[in-house]
Design a protein around this motif. Structure first.
Motif, PDB file in Angstrom:
ATOM      1  N   MET A 182       0.846  -1.194   0.000  1.00 57.15           N
ATOM      2  CA  MET A 182       0.000   0.000   0.000  1.00 57.15           C
ATOM      3  C   MET A 182       0.878   1.240   0.000  1.00 57.15           C
ATOM      4  O   MET A 182       1.881   1.297   0.722  1.00 57.15           O
ATOM      5  CB  MET A 182      -0.902  -0.015   1.238  1.00 57.15           C
ATOM      6  CG  MET A 182      -1.932   1.084   1.283  1.00 57.15           C
ATOM      7  SD  MET A 182      -2.986   0.892   2.757  1.00 57.15           S
ATOM      8  CE  MET A 182      -4.013   2.343   2.609  1.00 57.15           C
ATOM      9  N   PRO A 183       0.542   2.273  -0.792  1.00 57.58           N
ATOM     10  CA  PRO A 183       1.369   3.485  -0.802  1.00 57.58           C
ATOM     11  C   PRO A 183       1.491   4.091   0.594  1.00 57.58           C
ATOM     12  O   PRO A 183       0.511   4.173   1.338  1.00 57.58           O
ATOM     13  CB  PRO A 183       0.616   4.424  -1.744  1.00 57.58           C
ATOM     14  CG  PRO A 183      -0.182   3.523  -2.625  1.00 57.58           C
ATOM     15  CD  PRO A 183      -0.573   2.355  -1.754  1.00 57.58           C
ATOM     16  N   ALA A 184       2.706   4.496   0.937  1.00 49.97           N
ATOM     17  CA  ALA A 184       2.936   5.162   2.212  1.00 49.97           C
ATOM     18  C   ALA A 184       2.456   6.605   2.130  1.00 49.97           C
ATOM     19  O   ALA A 184       2.342   7.180   1.042  1.00 49.97           O
ATOM     20  CB  ALA A 184       4.422   5.130   2.560  1.00 49.97           C
ATOM     21  N   VAL A 185       2.185   7.190   3.288  1.00 51.65           N
ATOM     22  CA  VAL A 185       1.809   8.599   3.288  1.00 51.65           C
ATOM     23  C   VAL A 185       3.058   9.463   3.185  1.00 51.65           C
ATOM     24  O   VAL A 185       4.147   9.096   3.652  1.00 51.65           O
ATOM     25  CB  VAL A 185       1.014   9.007   4.541  1.00 51.65           C
ATOM     26  CG1 VAL A 185      -0.365   8.385   4.544  1.00 51.65           C
ATOM     27  CG2 VAL A 185       1.761   8.689   5.805  1.00 51.65           C
ATOM     28  N   ARG A 186       2.863  10.612   2.573  1.00 50.96           N
ATOM     29  CA  ARG A 186       3.888  11.656   2.513  1.00 50.96           C
ATOM     30  C   ARG A 186       3.285  12.879   3.193  1.00 50.96           C
ATOM     31  O   ARG A 186       2.224  13.367   2.771  1.00 50.96           O
ATOM     32  CB  ARG A 186       4.264  11.963   1.066  1.00 50.96           C
ATOM     33  CG  ARG A 186       5.474  12.881   0.928  1.00 50.96           C
ATOM     34  CD  ARG A 186       5.856  13.071  -0.539  1.00 50.96           C
ATOM     35  NE  ARG A 186       7.073  13.851  -0.671  1.00 50.96           N
ATOM     36  CZ  ARG A 186       8.292  13.349  -0.765  1.00 50.96           C
ATOM     37  NH1 ARG A 186       8.445  12.022  -0.763  1.00 50.96           N
ATOM     38  NH2 ARG A 186       9.348  14.120  -0.876  1.00 50.96           N
ATOM     39  N   LEU A 187       3.914  13.346   4.254  1.00 51.62           N
ATOM     40  CA  LEU A 187       3.347  14.382   5.104  1.00 51.62           C
ATOM     41  C   LEU A 187       4.089  15.694   4.919  1.00 51.62           C
ATOM     42  O   LEU A 187       5.314  15.747   5.025  1.00 51.62           O
ATOM     43  CB  LEU A 187       3.404  13.939   6.565  1.00 51.62           C
ATOM     44  CG  LEU A 187       2.604  12.665   6.860  1.00 51.62           C
ATOM     45  CD1 LEU A 187       3.036  12.056   8.177  1.00 51.62           C
ATOM     46  CD2 LEU A 187       1.127  12.970   6.877  1.00 51.62           C
ATOM     47  N   ARG A 188       3.311  16.717   4.650  1.00 46.96           N
ATOM     48  CA  ARG A 188       3.876  18.045   4.396  1.00 46.96           C
ATOM     49  C   ARG A 188       3.190  19.022   5.334  1.00 46.96           C
ATOM     50  O   ARG A 188       1.969  19.005   5.470  1.00 46.96           O
ATOM     51  CB  ARG A 188       3.613  18.435   2.945  1.00 46.96           C
ATOM     52  CG  ARG A 188       4.051  19.831   2.547  1.00 46.96           C
ATOM     53  CD  ARG A 188       3.584  20.128   1.129  1.00 46.96           C
ATOM     54  NE  ARG A 188       4.089  19.139   0.192  1.00 46.96           N
ATOM     55  CZ  ARG A 188       3.522  18.882  -0.981  1.00 46.96           C
ATOM     56  NH1 ARG A 188       2.406  19.508  -1.343  1.00 46.96           N
ATOM     57  NH2 ARG A 188       4.044  17.977  -1.789  1.00 46.96           N
TER      58      ARG A 188
END
Length: 684
Positions: A573-579
């Motif tokens: 599953m795609p990981a989250v990218r947090l900005r």
């Protein structure tokens, strides 16, 4: 230098001497015998493996310096000579880093520990009061994936505050519910007594997860990106608790209602440039009945006649009396009077008296971040979820990660697919339902919706937590008792009191610090960071006293929860990218509250006050919210006022993702209340 091989390592005599230089032998053991040796033997090949190279470098530097100055190896020097060499290395370029690592490992072994080290007893710390018989509450086992029904009325994804409350509401309303959580069953005894792997202060592979295989990518303000694998620092990853009950399994239980103004922040203050600040699509009055239900069905101890109890309209008091007072409350209440500040006891979801067959709080000293030794702390796991299961209409599937919500592309979902860990290993599973409720926490809810191709452009936007202001006194009267819950007294005098303050926030006494945290603060406050001076400071200095504020965050337009285009988790599953970045309004709010924290602490006798202003946490924390916010118009939010995801016919959200603003308070009671409201509306 790992595991059972440690005793055979050629550096061991030097390392023993180094650790005993940081924490010398006196009436109490030195660093090595006091816990460091055991920590390295038991964990040197797993989460302490990072230290192998650092400690080898430290041993080499110490022996080289000792041979240069005394023509003997470090372990052969007298204690005074070892201290002098160590102090010189702390000032030497190239050697200071390894010496700081030695100091850190010494603190972790002697004052932290995965089970009781010598430093706890030395400083008068006891995790569980003497004479208390701990109970070992266990999770219900749930069902095997092979026993899933052909179809359910509702699937609820996530068994934390929101998921537990909505599952109970629906099951008790006659719905056939499947409650899914990726947590494995755990006993309370597995979730306490370990300060290096606890949720709040955990530095290594935190017991409540997420564990390796669950990466996240954090974008920093300087443009760099950091990959977090999931088994490291709890604060760096985001303080998520992936255990049945979610964060409420190991929380401290602060249970505040949001104020009327919190539901209309944009109308009250305006919307600043670069902000997504907005009003909720309903007001406090609509949620009040659900606040009342949450307080009574969860079990909140508070004082309805206090300033906190009177701050918002209520039809009913608290079900439990407030936690009893202590020296901290008495001292800060008196200090508040001198400043003209009104104080109140803090409302906690903790049994101040026995209730529902569970004991009253025994005031253990490690409440925050740990499971309760007598099951007095009230969370989804021992209130709402057992109620749902007791109906016979709810199934619980643990160890299961939903990787996608299945839908027809036109807004109708039919079920979920994922991976479940069973006795025979991992296997895929599929479950079908007429309606889906996502309650996996603000970050994971947004991640699942994005990965499933559901929702509008607002999914993942407006991620917010809270700003935090903190003041700690280097010198203060002995007013912080070694008891739980850890906080005691609050003032709401700075909530919505300044028309230019963007909502302010609640202010209360800082948490009781665990011994390892105190040791780290001692690096700055003690006159030396090691040796007899630091050890005496730890032993003789009263518990550190502080004040802190939970500050209203103004959501920034650039703060996002996204899917990383490359990084995937262990299930593909795609990981989250947090900005994330702090809005100027949040910075101003935190700065103002830091001043108030300092003033209150000084009035209580605090001196040498250090302040901290924490304004942004792109990785989130246990207060993460807003990523699927409510709106009456899909142009301004992800979900309609009922919690139905815009663009879908049967996908709902029931956690803090729905929050339009996050108040100047811990938000859990609002999560419970709004989840009950979502469930009730789904039943209409």
């Amino acid at each position: 230098m790992a595991g059972d091989e440690l005793s055979d390592h050629p550096d061991e005599p030097t390392l023993r001497a180094l650790f005993d230089t940081v924490i010398p032998v006196d009436d109490w053991p030195g660093g090595w015998e006091g816990g460091v040796g055991r920590l390295l033997r038991e964990h040197g090949s797993d989460f302490m493996s990072w230290s192998a190279t650092a400690l080898a470098n430290a041993a080499e530097a110490a022996d080289r310096a000792a041979n240069d100055s005394h023509r003997r190896p470090f372990a052969a020097l007298a204690a005074a000579e070892q201290s002098a060499v160590f102090a010189s290395l702390l000032e030497r370029e190239g050697a200071a880093g390894p010496m700081h690592d030695v100091t850190t490992v010494a603190y972790q072994g002697f004052y932290g520990g995965t089970r009781e080290p010598a430093g706890w007893q030395m400083v008068g710390y006891s995790a569980i009061p003497e004479g208390v018989d701990a109970v070992d509450a266990a999770d219900p086992p749930g069902i095997d994936a092979e026993r899933l029904a052909d179809s359910y009325d509702v699937i609820v994804i996530g068994a934390g505050a929101g998921g537990g409350a909505v599952a109970a509401e629906l099951a008790e309303g006659g719905q056939h519910v499947l409650l899914i959580d990726r947590a494995q069953p755990m006993r309370n005894s597995e979730l306490r007594g370990n300060h290096l792997q606890g949720k709040r202060t955990g530095l290594y592979d935190v017991r409540v997860g997420p564990h390796a295989g669950n990466p996240r990518v954090i974008e920093h303000s300087d443009g760099t990106a950091e990959l977090l694998h999931g088994e490291g620092d709890a604060l760096a990853y985001g303080l998520n608790a992936m255990v049945l009950g979610g964060g409420t399994r190991v929380w401290q239980g602060m249970s505040w209602r949001f104020w009327e103004q919190d539901f209309r922040m944009a109308s009250t203050y305006g919307t600043p440039v670069d902000s997504t600040l907005a009003d909720w699509p309903f007001d406090y009055a609509e949620l009040e009945q659900y606040y009342e239900r949450a307080e009574w069905e969860l079990g909140v101890a508070g004082d309805a006649d206090s300033a906190v109890g009177r701050a918002t309209p209520r039809r009913r008091g608290y079900p439990l009396p407030a936690m009893r007072s202590d020296r901290t409350r008495e001292a800060l209440t008196a200090a508040g009077r001198r400043l003209g500040i009104t104080t109140s006891p803090i409302p906690f979801a903790i049994n101040s008296v026995s209730r529902d067959g569970r004991a009253a709080c025994v005031r253990c000293a490690q409440c925050i971040g740990h499971a309760c030794p007598v099951n007095a702390k009230n969370g989804a796991q021992n209130t709402f979820i057992p109620r749902a299961l007791a109906t016979g209409r709810a199934d619980l599937l643990l160890g299961a990660q939903v990787t996608s919500i299945e839908h027809d592309g036109s807004g109708t979902a039919s079920g979920v697919v994922g991976v479940v860990e069973g006795r025979s290993g991992e296997r895929g599973f599929r479950a079908r339902a007429a309606r889906i409720v996502v309650a996996a926490g603000a970050i994971e809810t947004a991640r699942l919706l994005l990965a499933s191709g559901l929702g509008n452009e607002w999914v993942g936007r407006s991620h917010m937590t809270h700003g935090v202001a903190l003041a700690i006194a280097g010198e203060a009267p002995d007013i912080k008792e070694t008891v739980g819950p850890g906080h005691s007294v609050a003032t709401i005098d700075f909530v919505h009191s300044d028309p230019h303050g963007w909502g302010g926030g609640v202010m209360f006494d800082a948490a009781l610090q665990f011994p390892y945290d105190k040791a780290q603060v001692g690096r700055e406050l003690a006159s030396a960071p090691f040796g007899t001076v630091h050890k005496a400071w730890m032993r003789e200095t009263p518990n550190l006293v502080g004040t802190m504020a939970m500050v209203q965050e103004i959501p920034h337009a650039q703060t996002r929860v996204l899917l990383d285009p490359v990084v995937k988790d262990q299930r593909g599953m795609p990981a989250v990218r947090l900005r994330g970045t702090a809005h100027d309004a949040t910075r101003a709010n935190v700065a103002a509250m830091a001043g108030h924290c300092s003033d209150w602490l000084r009035a209580a006798g605090g001196r040498r006050i250090m302040t901290r202003e924490l304004t942004v946490a792109p990785q989130g924390q246990e207060h993460s919210a807003g990523t699927a916010r409510l709106s009456a118009d899909p142009a301004f939010g992800a979900c309609d006022p009922r919690g139905l995801l815009w663009g879908t016919r049967n996908v709902f959200v029931a956690d803090a993702s729905l929050h339009v603003t996050n108040g100047g308070f811990n938000p859990a009671l609002t999560v419970f209340a709004n989840a009950l409201r979502v469930g009730a509306l789904m039943m209409q």
